[in-house]
Design a protein around this motif. Structure first.
Motif, mmCIF file in Angstrom:
data_model
loop_
_atom_site.group_PDB
_atom_site.id
_atom_site.type_symbol
_atom_site.label_atom_id
_atom_site.label_comp_id
_atom_site.label_asym_id
_atom_site.label_seq_id
_atom_site.Cartn_x
_atom_site.Cartn_y
_atom_site.Cartn_z
ATOM 1 N N TRP A 170 -3.210 6.095 -9.573
ATOM 2 C CA TRP A 170 -4.566 6.089 -9.002
ATOM 3 C C TRP A 170 -5.642 5.793 -10.041
ATOM 4 C CZ3 TRP A 170 -7.068 9.827 -11.630
ATOM 5 C CH2 TRP A 170 -6.408 11.010 -11.981
ATOM 6 N N SER B 46 -8.145 3.905 -4.509
ATOM 7 C CA SER B 46 -7.508 5.019 -3.827
ATOM 8 C C SER B 46 -8.326 5.482 -2.622
ATOM 9 C CB SER B 46 -7.307 6.189 -4.796
ATOM 10 O OG SER B 46 -6.469 5.821 -5.869
ATOM 11 N N TRP B 47 -7.612 5.993 -1.650
ATOM 12 C CA TRP B 47 -8.206 6.600 -0.455
ATOM 13 C C TRP B 47 -7.609 7.991 -0.296
ATOM 14 C CZ3 TRP B 47 -8.513 1.599 -1.206
ATOM 15 C CH2 TRP B 47 -9.548 0.866 -0.619
ATOM 16 N N THR C 177 -7.324 5.710 7.969
ATOM 17 C CA THR C 177 -7.460 5.751 6.508
ATOM 18 C C THR C 177 -6.563 4.704 5.851
ATOM 19 O OG1 THR C 177 -7.989 8.122 6.556
ATOM 20 C CG2 THR C 177 -7.222 7.212 4.457
ATOM 21 N N ALA D 266 -7.614 1.161 3.645
ATOM 22 C CA ALA D 266 -7.081 0.798 2.334
ATOM 23 C C ALA D 266 -6.382 -0.555 2.373
ATOM 24 C CB ALA D 266 -6.105 1.877 1.857
ATOM 25 N N VAL E 116 -2.893 5.733 -1.139
ATOM 26 C CA VAL E 116 -3.517 6.546 -0.091
ATOM 27 C C VAL E 116 -2.884 7.935 -0.110
ATOM 28 C CG1 VAL E 116 -4.039 6.746 2.358
ATOM 29 C CG2 VAL E 116 -3.845 4.475 1.311
ATOM 30 N N VAL F 226 0.860 -1.173 0.000
ATOM 31 C CA VAL F 226 0.000 0.000 0.000
ATOM 32 C C VAL F 226 0.903 1.231 0.000
ATOM 33 C CG1 VAL F 226 -1.650 1.379 1.324
ATOM 34 C CG2 VAL F 226 -1.977 -1.079 1.120
ATOM 35 N N ALA G 267 -3.242 -0.554 -3.082
ATOM 36 C CA ALA G 267 -4.001 0.687 -2.950
ATOM 37 C C ALA G 267 -3.051 1.863 -2.890
ATOM 38 C CB ALA G 267 -4.872 0.650 -1.688
ATOM 39 N N ALA H 202 -11.544 8.419 -5.248
ATOM 40 C CA ALA H 202 -11.040 7.906 -3.989
ATOM 41 C C ALA H 202 -12.152 7.809 -2.944
ATOM 42 C CB ALA H 202 -9.933 8.816 -3.457
ATOM 43 N N GLN H 203 -11.954 6.921 -1.981
ATOM 44 C CA GLN H 203 -12.807 6.904 -0.803
ATOM 45 C C GLN H 203 -12.290 8.004 0.123
ATOM 46 O OE1 GLN H 203 -14.171 3.248 0.867
ATOM 47 N NE2 GLN H 203 -13.341 2.027 -0.807
#
Length: 263
Positions: free
Chosen positions: A205, A210-211, A257, A261, A119, A96, A117, A235-236
């Motif tokens: 991304w 994505s976060w 966060t 992810a 972030v 990540v 992911a 993204a979230q």
């Protein structure tokens, strides 16, 4: 200058035994790739160094994650992405990528097949051909106080940029103590001025989940710019009432966060 990369490795092996019905034979299986905790790679941005992640890294390690805090050279998204990719080359298993501030532009340019992911923590998430400079344009995204706080020093044919120590706390980290802000200012590393104007490559991304954690009291990268980039990256999104220095001032929310992810 010698690069320092921090590695803390926490490993666990699980073996599950099942006994077949009507037989004393046993079969074993190892966890699937999805069950293995990913390695968390924390990439710092401008006006900081890898130690800015220490509180976040400690909380993640307490939860059993392997965490890497590579040094970001701060020369430009392409070369910095290559440097970080090289620093994490020996990691096996899922990854990540986490980028704070300009570090977001760096992870946007890292492409590894095992990235689970991306972030962004108050981070830049540029599209192809876009620059960090454009995403922080005060005419389009008002609210940044960075201009008067910049210290620009000529180096060779270019320039290096830092924040004036006496203005660091008020602009970058207004929600930490004066002592913490002073220490952050002393440890900040210079960024090449050219890095801000370098067009980004194909964004990671666009192809990985994505976060994004928005800092709602950010005076470096205005919240409006953060929300625009987060929405574009699909993204979230979550938000925290924080300065730009959320990894230092709100490590718990940052970790929440990241672990979302990683999960």
């Amino acid at each position: 200058m010698r690069k320092l990369v921090r590695f803390t490795v926490l490993t666990a092996t699980a073996v599950f035994a099942t006994t077949a019905c009507g037989s004393d034979a046993e079969s074993t299986s190892t966890p699937t790739a999805d069950a293995v905790k990913p390695t968390i790679v924390l990439v710092h941005g401008s006006f900081s160094d890898s130690s800015s992640w220490d509180a976040v890294a400690g909380l993640l390690r307490d939860q059993g994650y392997q965490v890497v805090q590579p040094d970001n050279p701060l020369r430009g998204p392409s070369s910095d992405a290559a440097a970080v990719t090289s620093a994490i080359a020996n990691i096996s298993g899922p990854v990540v990528l986490v980028g704070h501030s300009y570090g977001g532009a760096v992870i946007s340019n890292i492409h590894r097949p095992d990235v689970r992911a991306a972030v962004f923590i108050a981070g830049f998430a540029p599209a192809k051909g876009e620059t960090v400079q454009a995403l922080s344009d005060p005419a389009k995204y008002p609210g940044s106080m960075i201009g008067p706080a910049l210290l620009i020093e000529p180096v060779g044919t270019g320039a290096e940029v830092t924040l004036k120590p006496e203005q660091y706390g008020a602009v970058f980290a207004h929600d930490v103590s004066a002592d913490v802000a002073s220490n952050l200012a002393a440890r900040q590393r210079p960024t090449s001025a050219a890095a801000q104007a370098e067009p980004s490559g194909d964004p990671s991304w666009a192809s990985v989940p994505s976060w994004y954690l928005v800092s709602t009291e950010d005076q470096i990268l205005p919240p409006a710019a953060q929300r625009f980039q987060a929405e574009r990256a699909k993204a979230q999104v979550s938000e925290v009432k924080s300065s730009h220095a959320s990894p230092v001032s709100h490590p718990g929310e940052v970790v929440a966060t990241i672990t979302a992810a990683a999960g």
